[in-house]
Design an enzyme around this catalytic site. Sequence first.
Site, short mmCIF file in Angstrom:
data_model
loop_
_atom_site.label_atom_id
_atom_site.label_comp_id
_atom_site.label_asym_id
_atom_site.label_seq_id
_atom_site.Cartn_x
_atom_site.Cartn_y
_atom_site.Cartn_z
N GLU A 1 0.84 -1.20 0.00
CA GLU A 1 0.00 0.00 0.00
C GLU A 1 0.87 1.25 0.00
O GLU A 1 1.72 1.40 0.89
CB GLU A 1 -0.93 -0.03 1.21
CG GLU A 1 -1.95 -1.16 1.12
CD GLU A 1 -2.50 -1.59 2.47
OE1 GLU A 1 -2.25 -0.89 3.48
OE2 GLU A 1 -3.15 -2.65 2.53
N LEU B 1 -5.95 -1.88 -1.15
CA LEU B 1 -5.88 -1.88 0.31
C LEU B 1 -6.40 -3.23 0.81
O LEU B 1 -7.57 -3.35 1.20
CB LEU B 1 -6.72 -0.72 0.88
CG LEU B 1 -6.35 -0.19 2.25
CD1 LEU B 1 -7.23 0.99 2.60
CD2 LEU B 1 -6.37 -1.24 3.33
N GLU C 1 -4.49 -6.52 2.71
CA GLU C 1 -3.28 -7.22 3.16
C GLU C 1 -3.30 -8.68 2.75
O GLU C 1 -2.25 -9.27 2.46
CB GLU C 1 -3.14 -7.11 4.68
CG GLU C 1 -2.73 -5.73 5.17
CD GLU C 1 -3.81 -4.70 5.06
OE1 GLU C 1 -5.01 -5.06 4.97
OE2 GLU C 1 -3.49 -3.49 5.05
N GLN D 1 1.99 -2.30 5.43
CA GLN D 1 2.29 -0.91 5.80
C GLN D 1 2.65 -0.74 7.28
O GLN D 1 3.56 0.02 7.61
CB GLN D 1 1.11 -0.03 5.43
CG GLN D 1 1.42 1.43 5.36
CD GLN D 1 0.34 2.20 4.64
OE1 GLN D 1 -0.80 2.28 5.10
NE2 GLN D 1 0.67 2.75 3.49
N PHE D 2 1.93 -1.45 8.13
CA PHE D 2 2.26 -1.52 9.55
C PHE D 2 1.96 -2.94 9.99
O PHE D 2 0.93 -3.50 9.58
CB PHE D 2 1.41 -0.54 10.37
CG PHE D 2 1.74 0.89 10.15
CD1 PHE D 2 2.73 1.53 10.89
CD2 PHE D 2 1.08 1.62 9.16
CE1 PHE D 2 3.05 2.86 10.67
CE2 PHE D 2 1.40 2.96 8.92
CZ PHE D 2 2.38 3.59 9.68
N HIS E 1 -0.47 1.57 15.64
CA HIS E 1 0.80 1.82 14.96
C HIS E 1 1.93 1.57 15.94
O HIS E 1 2.98 2.20 15.87
CB HIS E 1 0.86 3.24 14.39
CG HIS E 1 -0.22 3.54 13.41
ND1 HIS E 1 -1.51 3.81 13.79
CD2 HIS E 1 -0.22 3.59 12.06
CE1 HIS E 1 -2.25 4.03 12.71
NE2 HIS E 1 -1.50 3.89 11.65
C1 LIG Z 1 -6.20 -2.87 7.52
C2 LIG Z 1 -5.49 -1.57 7.35
N1 LIG Z 1 -4.53 -1.48 6.41
C3 LIG Z 1 -3.85 -0.33 6.24
C4 LIG Z 1 -4.12 0.78 7.02
C5 LIG Z 1 -3.35 2.10 6.84
N2 LIG Z 1 -4.28 3.09 6.26
C6 LIG Z 1 -4.91 3.99 7.02
S1 LIG Z 1 -6.00 4.90 6.13
C7 LIG Z 1 -5.61 4.11 4.70
C8 LIG Z 1 -6.31 4.48 3.43
C9 LIG Z 1 -7.80 4.34 3.52
O1 LIG Z 1 -8.40 4.73 2.31
P1 LIG Z 1 -9.97 4.75 2.18
O2 LIG Z 1 -10.53 3.44 2.58
O3 LIG Z 1 -10.31 5.22 0.82
O4 LIG Z 1 -10.43 5.78 3.29
P2 LIG Z 1 -10.05 7.35 3.30
O5 LIG Z 1 -8.87 7.49 4.22
O6 LIG Z 1 -9.75 7.77 1.89
O7 LIG Z 1 -11.26 8.04 3.84
C10 LIG Z 1 -4.63 3.14 4.92
C11 LIG Z 1 -4.03 2.28 3.88
C12 LIG Z 1 -5.13 0.63 8.01
N3 LIG Z 1 -5.44 1.64 8.82
N4 LIG Z 1 -5.78 -0.55 8.13
#
Ligand SMILES: Cc1ncc(C[n+]2csc(CCOP(=O)(O)OP(=O)(O)O)c2C)c(N)n1
Lengths: 354, 354, 346, 346
Positions: free
Chosen positions: B27, B51, B53, B75-76, B121
């Site tokens: 990601e 997005l 995993e 990513q984490f 995190h």
């Molecule tokens: C399972 C998971 N993977 C990765 C992340 C890191 N992360 C936080 S927000 C985000 C993007 C989310 O995009 P979207 O679903 O379109 O929501 P938006 O932030 O655009 O409102 C990511 C990859 C996470 N929080 N949870």
Amino acid sequence: MATMIQAIRMALHVGESRLGVTEIFGEDVGPPLGGVFTGTQGLETTWNTPLDERGIVGMAIGLALAGRRPVAEIQFCDYAFNTIDLLKIAGNTYWASGGDWNVPMVLMTPVGAGIRGSIYHSHSFDATATRLPGWKIVMPSNPRDAYGLLLSAITDPNPVMFLKPKALLRLKGKPGEEIPGAPADDRQLASMIDAPPADKRAGWKPTWPALEDLFIPIGQARIARPGTRVSVLTYGRSVPMCIAAADELAAEGIDVEVVDLRSLHPYDWDAITESVRKTNRVVCVNEDTEITNFGEHLIRRLVEELFYELHAPPRLVAGGHLPGIGLADNLEMASVPHKEGIKAVIAEVARHEP
Amino acid sequence: MATMIQAIRMALHVGESRLGVTEIFGEDVGPPLGGVFTGTQGLETTWNTPLDERGIVGMAIGLALAGRRPVAEIQFCDYAFNTIDLLKIAGNTYWASGGDWNVPMVLMTPVGAGIRGSIYHSHSFDATATRLPGWKIVMPSNPRDAYGLLLSAITDPNPVMFLKPKALLRLKGKPGEEIPGAPADDRQLASMIDAPPADKRAGWKPTWPALEDLFIPIGQARIARPGTRVSVLTYGRSVPMCIAAADELAAEGIDVEVVDLRSLHPYDWDAITESVRKTNRVVCVNEDTEITNFGEHLIRRLVEELFYELHAPPRLVAGGHLPGIGLADNLEMASVPHKEGIKAVIAEVARHEP
Amino acid sequence: MNAAANAAAATPRAEATTGLPAELSRRIYDLMLQSRLLEERLITMYKQGDGFFWIGGPGEEAFSVPLGLLVDKGHGPDHDYLHLHYRSSGTLLAMGADPVDSLRQMKNTATDPYSKGRNFVGHFSVRKWNVVPVTSPIEVQFSIAIGTARAQRAGSGAKGITIVQGGDAGTAEGDFATALVWSSRKGNELPLLLIVMNNRYGISTPYAGQHGCDQIAERGKAFGMPTAIVDGNDPVASYHAIQQALDYVRTERKPYLLEAMVSRLRGHSSASGANLVRGELDCVERFEHKLEEHALMTRAEMDQLREQYTQHLLDASQQVLREPQPEPGAVWDYIFADEDQVGGRS
Amino acid sequence: MNAAANAAAATPRAEATTGLPAELSRRIYDLMLQSRLLEERLITMYKQGDGFFWIGGPGEEAFSVPLGLLVDKGHGPDHDYLHLHYRSSGTLLAMGADPVDSLRQMKNTATDPYSKGRNFVGHFSVRKWNVVPVTSPIEVQFSIAIGTARAQRAGSGAKGITIVQGGDAGTAEGDFATALVWSSRKGNELPLLLIVMNNRYGISTPYAGQHGCDQIAERGKAFGMPTAIVDGNDPVASYHAIQQALDYVRTERKPYLLEAMVSRLRGHSSASGANLVRGELDCVERFEHKLEEHALMTRAEMDQLREQYTQHLLDASQQVLREPQPEPGAVWDYIFADEDQVGGRS
Ligand SMILES: Cc1ncc(C[n+]2csc(CCOP(=O)(O)OP(=O)(O)O)c2C)c(N)n1
Ligand SMILES: Cc1ncc(C[n+]2csc(CCOP(=O)(O)OP(=O)(O)O)c2C)c(N)n1
Ligand SMILES: [Mg+2]
Ligand SMILES: [Mg+2]
């Protein structure tokens, strides 16, 4: 005497009939099958879920948040490893919300080897489960404990994991392992609560015995076999093996105490230390893989707190650090603890000269 | 001197330019961002995944089966807990197929606390990772080790997990931690390989230094600080803390040896036992939660094999068994080991009278 | 509200043109503005070092405020369960949350009612209003929402429904499919409103190239559920779309998938700077023009409101800085609902 | 084959009527029969205690055999990767696998070439033919298949494609959605043939009541991929449907979702008895009638074939019982591809 799987079924009946259980679900948990191990036959609130473990765990969390009392099943713990993030959420929701939302759910799942289940019907889950803060973890070794621990799990306001030792599910209880209110006679009990063969099952209803409450407190161990020379700390499937090993060692004049933890979290530190203070020797036995194993936690804490009371190096008897448990007899036997191996280690520890 | 994140970027460049790495993905790993920690900026074979995993891990396994050399990122590590079943498959495929299919993939993921990352995190992954038979697990504590371990991981025919200690990623190397072929001058290196601000990034290309090979063998520990009184077994983020604690204790006349494991699996048992045989005292330090912790495995094995050479009870300094790491300073500090606490335990062990 | 209330009485003309009663239009604006100013205050706190991380909803107010006004607020299955994401401040404010509590969570004070200083800002939890804890892991709320929805399914007698909300990129997670599959099972449908807030980004990754469908809403069709796409920058269109979706779910006790096209005015989070993003439509600005145009509010009234709320939030943030931080020992609180009995410490 | 080959030369008439060249029809029948008899032998072994567990493909032969005949068999990205499930024996036999090897896996002998006595029967692994190991966890193959498919994507120059196969109930897992999402990304499509073998059951749980779509194939539409449903009990229809799907994926380098309606003649597995299930259509029987009807084979020829294979499998099973079991120490083999260096034992 009831088998463990019958005890579980009876506990679930008590749960749904008078302890507030609102639904019992999982893959093939409802009619017609009533569970791949028959554990949910004849119950009122069972239903079959889609084949989606993440959905099953999420469903249980959501139901618990909505004030229901769900009991969910993962058909084999081998298939719970894609849900660890959700299990962590079940365990951290109360904490993360600062006490706002608790998650009263029970998750049952069969664990361990012993049925030649090959790579994906032999996993243990105890090490993984003890790494889930916010969960209580129980694992019975006999029908009575299964009944009493499940009733406690059902009434607990927290997520409780009920690990079912696959290899013991069909074993009958021994004297002292009665289920209060269940008929002592096997055939009578079976005729009342065991479902008939699939083709004759339509319309069948069980006749439940007048079951009594039995709440075995979570966090309380049981001295499965009193002894003085060595403390064996174990649970689940390993308990009968350790008792058998102990009985044979008695003949060799080695008097072994077998402590059945029953609860892995919280665990009964008082009972553990009392036993070890008495015997000054300890062996931990479980089936899970040996690297980063729950028995190693117990040993670590014991050496930290009781170092000078230990008259022999503590030992762990556990599964090998292997990618899987192979199907062939030789492979399974070489992968998880068995009576002979357990016996040998206990004897070594008992005979060890400081 | 290079930071750890620059070292990782340079290792990935070496990987894709001459060690056969075919794709680096995850990601936000590809342009425009190049990783949430800038670890994949300016590389040729990076791309952004959906997005998901599970898809990322499955994609890596599939690519490896097809003979490619993927480097995937979660990513984490906090978000890898819904992929444990797939990680187990990556680890058991070679074994389950009786040696038919191996899975040469690298999985990178940032781990640990130290950046006020709150509940999601701040997770550690070392205890979970060491419970994945068939995987090799490495975790650097400085830029040079990061570079050398990643090159070894990339060329390994097995799945290798590369745990990135989040809190150390932006720290510069110390003398002796040079990356062979990288300019010593920070500003020069940054100007060559650090991407400009987002708005000026279009069309930017890095100028890679003439990097040399450095293969730090997986399974080989490093004596981060030689000493005689106590052995501290640690890795990743805890290493600099333990060194700092050791340096302060030196003033109090306590000479501490810090062993940086670098590889958690396979781990360097020879180096560990050699150190403990010398000091007769041991403290394990890591950030993961304390129940069923990898440090407990090391302690269990040490007491099994070196019981009578231990002049003090071995100790574990680890994270609390908590559902999460809270955001507030006080909460994070109270949840994971820090220099003062480590120092106190080492001193206790050092001063312990048998 | 007071300031807005002082505004000229609603005129049928205005209603006809904004498509909503004048009073409601002003109410929505008032809440959108409060929500926007709250986010701006949070960003300022972050930039001043009074908080470790910011993420929030600038650009989603035109949808999240109407959502908050339309939910059946209360506790238990007879009211709506909300499984929100980290950009839902507008919904919470519209439900009556005190903006100061968000400042507390931003500053991770012991007084933070949502997480006691444990979680990032925007991670709400309000049990008395059925707002289940917002979780950082993307999309897991879709796997959990099916549970509260099942507690409300047809035949259960429950009057409430379940609302689950997430972003566009997150729909790639299996959990989104889990919600689609479980909520649409023939004969076992669940009263679940699935909301996708599509801002066309996941952190730095654009929508294009990551999805096989032009709109996430398409994914509901295979499961036989009604779907809709709405301009989430238009509070009036959003209000109507949400109302229609809620009516369907409430009466049919079946799932509905609603996709809202929204802006991401401050980028993803403080990790990407939290600065204004050029080229993204600002729903508050646009609605202000509309209100002016239709003589529902004057620029002066709006400026006054803005000033009033800005000042209030500034004062509140200074107050919050004086509130206590959690004690170190607090980490051991709330592990178990009965007693904080922790292995290794029992 | 020999016996079948002896049969009367193909007649155009027959071709016209079966819809496939006579020789091919006989070939398919021959393999369907071998596959069926293999499964019956495996079940007998189970019932005689010569194996701990049986699961397999009785009822899927009419689809799995044509699939095995149509794949581009070989090693590496220029050939097709196969991510099969535990009912794919027909595909393996059609590719040229020796049935005896399945008996070996059933008896978990050291000579089992698929898993060295480690895994259940039906868990094939044939690297030289790109058959990746069949895994017991349902649906994970859909998350893994996107990886081999990516190695073959448009522009990679690879000629092969990836084929992934699973059951109907398993599509509820997020992994099925993962394959749909990742294979259809606009501009990043993957050459992936997704096959769902729909026998309308997951162990004891009927399809009805578990899905929101009448057919799993519907789920591909939102992702813009072509879909088809075929009578998987008809080898001719299956042959054509598979060919059409393969042609599309090979030439377009894009995903295609094919659903085959099949039978489950022996129930789920030995866990449910492995006895004949009434009311399920038997594709072998049906094809025998067709061959007879079109004078492609006589009953006598078919009986002779059946007898010959039955005898061969019986002899083979007796041979397999004499083969060595794995040594206990073998558990430590093949942990690492370089050296079996195990933590705690290095
Ligand atoms: C399972 C998971 N993977 C990765 C992340 C890191 N992360 C936080 S927000 C985000 C993007 C989310 O995009 P979207 O679903 O379109 O929501 P938006 O932030 O655009 O409102 C990511 C990859 C996470 N929080 N949870
Ligand atoms: C992840 C996972 N969950 C549960 C199981 C147990 N299990 C084995 S087969 C099966 C049913 C599969 O049904 P379907 O996908 O329709 O395939 P079929 O067996 O009908 O061919 C289940 C639940 C499993 N193997 N893997
Ligand atoms: Mg988005
Ligand atoms: Mg099926």
